[in-house]
Design a protein around this motif. Structure first.
Motif, PDB file in Angstrom:
ATOM      1  N   ASP A  51       2.123  -6.307   0.671  1.00  0.00           N
ATOM      2  CA  ASP A  51       1.792  -5.937   2.046  1.00  0.00           C
ATOM      3  C   ASP A  51       1.480  -4.440   2.124  1.00  0.00           C
ATOM      4  O   ASP A  51       0.544  -4.025   2.821  1.00  0.00           O
ATOM      5  N   LEU A  52       2.230  -3.655   1.394  1.00  0.00           N
ATOM      6  CA  LEU A  52       2.002  -2.204   1.377  1.00  0.00           C
ATOM      7  C   LEU A  52       0.677  -1.877   0.697  1.00  0.00           C
ATOM      8  O   LEU A  52      -0.092  -1.034   1.179  1.00  0.00           O
ATOM      9  N   VAL A  53       0.387  -2.537  -0.404  1.00  0.00           N
ATOM     10  CA  VAL A  53      -0.892  -2.337  -1.094  1.00  0.00           C
ATOM     11  C   VAL A  53      -2.051  -2.709  -0.176  1.00  0.00           C
ATOM     12  O   VAL A  53      -3.084  -2.028  -0.140  1.00  0.00           O
ATOM     13  N   SER A  54      -1.871  -3.769   0.587  1.00  0.00           N
ATOM     14  CA  SER A  54      -2.901  -4.188   1.540  1.00  0.00           C
ATOM     15  C   SER A  54      -3.220  -3.071   2.529  1.00  0.00           C
ATOM     16  O   SER A  54      -4.388  -2.790   2.819  1.00  0.00           O
ATOM     17  N   VAL A  55      -2.176  -2.424   3.029  1.00  0.00           N
ATOM     18  CA  VAL A  55      -2.371  -1.333   3.984  1.00  0.00           C
ATOM     19  C   VAL A  55      -3.047  -0.141   3.315  1.00  0.00           C
ATOM     20  O   VAL A  55      -3.964   0.472   3.874  1.00  0.00           O
ATOM     21  N   LEU A  56      -2.626   0.192   2.109  1.00  0.00           N
ATOM     22  CA  LEU A  56      -3.217   1.319   1.384  1.00  0.00           C
ATOM     23  C   LEU A  56      -4.701   1.102   1.126  1.00  0.00           C
ATOM     24  O   LEU A  56      -5.513   2.014   1.276  1.00  0.00           O
ATOM     25  N   LEU A  57      -5.062  -0.120   0.744  1.00  0.00           N
ATOM     26  CA  LEU A  57      -6.471  -0.448   0.482  1.00  0.00           C
ATOM     27  C   LEU A  57      -7.274  -0.494   1.768  1.00  0.00           C
ATOM     28  O   LEU A  57      -8.371   0.056   1.854  1.00  0.00           O
ATOM     29  N   SER A  58      -6.731  -1.150   2.773  1.00  0.00           N
ATOM     30  CA  SER A  58      -7.467  -1.360   4.019  1.00  0.00           C
ATOM     31  C   SER A  58      -7.717  -0.064   4.769  1.00  0.00           C
ATOM     32  O   SER A  58      -8.724   0.084   5.464  1.00  0.00           O
ATOM     33  N   ASN A  59      -6.788   0.892   4.633  1.00  0.00           N
ATOM     34  CA  ASN A  59      -6.914   2.156   5.343  1.00  0.00           C
ATOM     35  C   ASN A  59      -7.543   3.254   4.488  1.00  0.00           C
ATOM     36  O   ASN A  59      -7.569   4.413   4.892  1.00  0.00           O
ATOM     37  N   ASN A  60      -8.044   2.854   3.314  1.00  0.00           N
ATOM     38  CA  ASN A  60      -8.758   3.783   2.440  1.00  0.00           C
ATOM     39  C   ASN A  60      -7.909   4.993   2.057  1.00  0.00           C
ATOM     40  O   ASN A  60      -8.377   6.131   2.057  1.00  0.00           O
ATOM     41  N   PHE A  61      -6.637   4.735   1.708  1.00  0.00           N
ATOM     42  CA  PHE A  61      -5.718   5.797   1.332  1.00  0.00           C
ATOM     43  C   PHE A  61      -5.750   6.095  -0.172  1.00  0.00           C
ATOM     44  O   PHE A  61      -5.030   6.980  -0.640  1.00  0.00           O
ATOM     45  N   LEU A  62      -6.547   5.346  -0.938  1.00  0.00           N
ATOM     46  CA  LEU A  62      -6.547   5.466  -2.391  1.00  0.00           C
ATOM     47  C   LEU A  62      -7.880   6.004  -2.908  1.00  0.00           C
ATOM     48  O   LEU A  62      -8.930   5.778  -2.289  1.00  0.00           O
ATOM     49  N   ASP A  63      -7.839   6.685  -4.048  1.00  0.00           N
ATOM     50  CA  ASP A  63      -9.089   7.124  -4.655  1.00  0.00           C
ATOM     51  C   ASP A  63      -9.696   5.964  -5.439  1.00  0.00           C
ATOM     52  O   ASP A  63      -9.089   4.887  -5.572  1.00  0.00           O
ATOM     53  N   GLU A  64     -10.888   6.165  -5.971  1.00  0.00           N
ATOM     54  CA  GLU A  64     -11.624   5.060  -6.611  1.00  0.00           C
ATOM     55  C   GLU A  64     -10.860   4.436  -7.770  1.00  0.00           C
ATOM     56  O   GLU A  64     -10.800   3.216  -7.915  1.00  0.00           O
ATOM     57  N   GLY A  65     -10.258   5.285  -8.597  1.00  0.00           N
ATOM     58  CA  GLY A  65      -9.504   4.771  -9.735  1.00  0.00           C
ATOM     59  C   GLY A  65      -8.308   3.945  -9.302  1.00  0.00           C
ATOM     60  O   GLY A  65      -8.003   2.903  -9.901  1.00  0.00           O
ATOM     61  N   GLN A  66      -7.622   4.392  -8.271  1.00  0.00           N
ATOM     62  CA  GLN A  66      -6.464   3.670  -7.756  1.00  0.00           C
ATOM     63  C   GLN A  66      -6.873   2.344  -7.128  1.00  0.00           C
ATOM     64  O   GLN A  66      -6.197   1.332  -7.293  1.00  0.00           O
ATOM     65  N   VAL A  67      -7.997   2.357  -6.411  1.00  0.00           N
ATOM     66  CA  VAL A  67      -8.496   1.108  -5.819  1.00  0.00           C
ATOM     67  C   VAL A  67      -8.769   0.091  -6.918  1.00  0.00           C
ATOM     68  O   VAL A  67      -8.347  -1.070  -6.831  1.00  0.00           O
ATOM     69  N   THR A  68      -9.457   0.508  -7.957  1.00  0.00           N
ATOM     70  CA  THR A  68      -9.777  -0.397  -9.070  1.00  0.00           C
ATOM     71  C   THR A  68      -8.506  -0.956  -9.709  1.00  0.00           C
ATOM     72  O   THR A  68      -8.413  -2.152 -10.014  1.00  0.00           O
ATOM     73  N   GLU A  69      -7.520  -0.089  -9.885  1.00  0.00           N
ATOM     74  CA  GLU A  69      -6.258  -0.515 -10.492  1.00  0.00           C
ATOM     75  C   GLU A  69      -5.560  -1.579  -9.649  1.00  0.00           C
ATOM     76  O   GLU A  69      -5.120  -2.616 -10.176  1.00  0.00           O
ATOM     77  N   TYR A  70      -5.483  -1.356  -8.350  1.00  0.00           N
ATOM     78  CA  TYR A  70      -4.749  -2.288  -7.503  1.00  0.00           C
ATOM     79  C   TYR A  70      -5.546  -3.561  -7.206  1.00  0.00           C
ATOM     80  O   TYR A  70      -4.954  -4.624  -7.001  1.00  0.00           O
ATOM     81  N   ILE A  71      -6.861  -3.458  -7.209  1.00  0.00           N
ATOM     82  CA  ILE A  71      -7.669  -4.662  -7.072  1.00  0.00           C
ATOM     83  C   ILE A  71      -7.460  -5.563  -8.290  1.00  0.00           C
ATOM     84  O   ILE A  71      -7.341  -6.785  -8.173  1.00  0.00           O
TER      85      ILE A  71
END
Length: 203
Positions: A51-71
């Protein structure tokens, strides 16, 4: 303790939903903990972390590398043995696709096929329905037909044909406002932590 910690993650998720940004130090601390929580053997904690990862991704709180990692992590959890964890991962992908449609297109190659496997789930109807609704948004069926066309062209002929036919036969007929179950699921999750905490106190 697990129930309390899971509840804390959910509380943090709710706070971040109304936050415009995160300081680098805060984000680093959050991500360090989330990485551990996503591989926790306690489903409560893992689902709260999702749920927390969902919020981080949805609110664009992560850089590109972090987005790729969590996706990539979400893609792995789409095949989790726990139905509730699998549903949490599906909903995280759906929230990301709805909130960040342009960004989510970059990750179709990672997400679509695992979600299609969830669509094939016959024993647990809730997984199948949630996966269908996620594909509706991820492939932007109603808003941008070129997304499906472009992505399907990257697949082999068999996969492409099945996906296009499924989109035409099922996804195109889903109502746009098909996410009413989201609030109900969130309420159920909160009740789950409350119930578990009460059980621990009674024991």
């Amino acid at each position: 303790i697990n129930a309390e910690y899971g509840g804390g993650l959910l509380a943090l998720s709710n706070i971040l939903k109304f936050t415009k940004g995160i300081e680098n130090a805060e984000r680093t601390l959050i991500l360090e903990n989330v990485k551990q929580d996503l591989v926790c053997d306690k489903n409560q904690v893992k689902e709260a972390a999702l749920d927390l990862v969902s919020v981080l991704l949805s609110n664009n709180f992560l850089d590109e590398g972090q987005v790729t990692e969590y996706i990539s992590t979400l893609a792995e959890l789409l095949s989790d043995a726990s139905t509730s964890t699998k549903l949490s991962a599906i909903k995280a992908v759906k929230a990301f696709a709805k909130a960040q449609p342009d960004l989510s297109r970059k990750y179709l190659s990672i997400l679509v096929i695992p979600i299609m496997h969830c669509v094939k789930e016959r024993k647990v109807h809730s997984v199948k329905l949630a996966a269908e609704r996620t594909l509706l948004h991820l492939l932007q069926i109603r808003t941008n037909p070129d997304v499906l066309k472009t992505f399907s062209s990257t697949l082999d002929s068999g996969q492409s044909k099945r996906l296009v036919e499924y989109a035409k036969r099922v996804l195109s007929k889903l109502p746009v406002d098909s996410d009413q179950e989201q609030e109900e699921d969130e309420d159920s999750t909160c009740l789950l932590y409350t119930s578990d905490a009460a059980d621990e106190e009674d024991s």
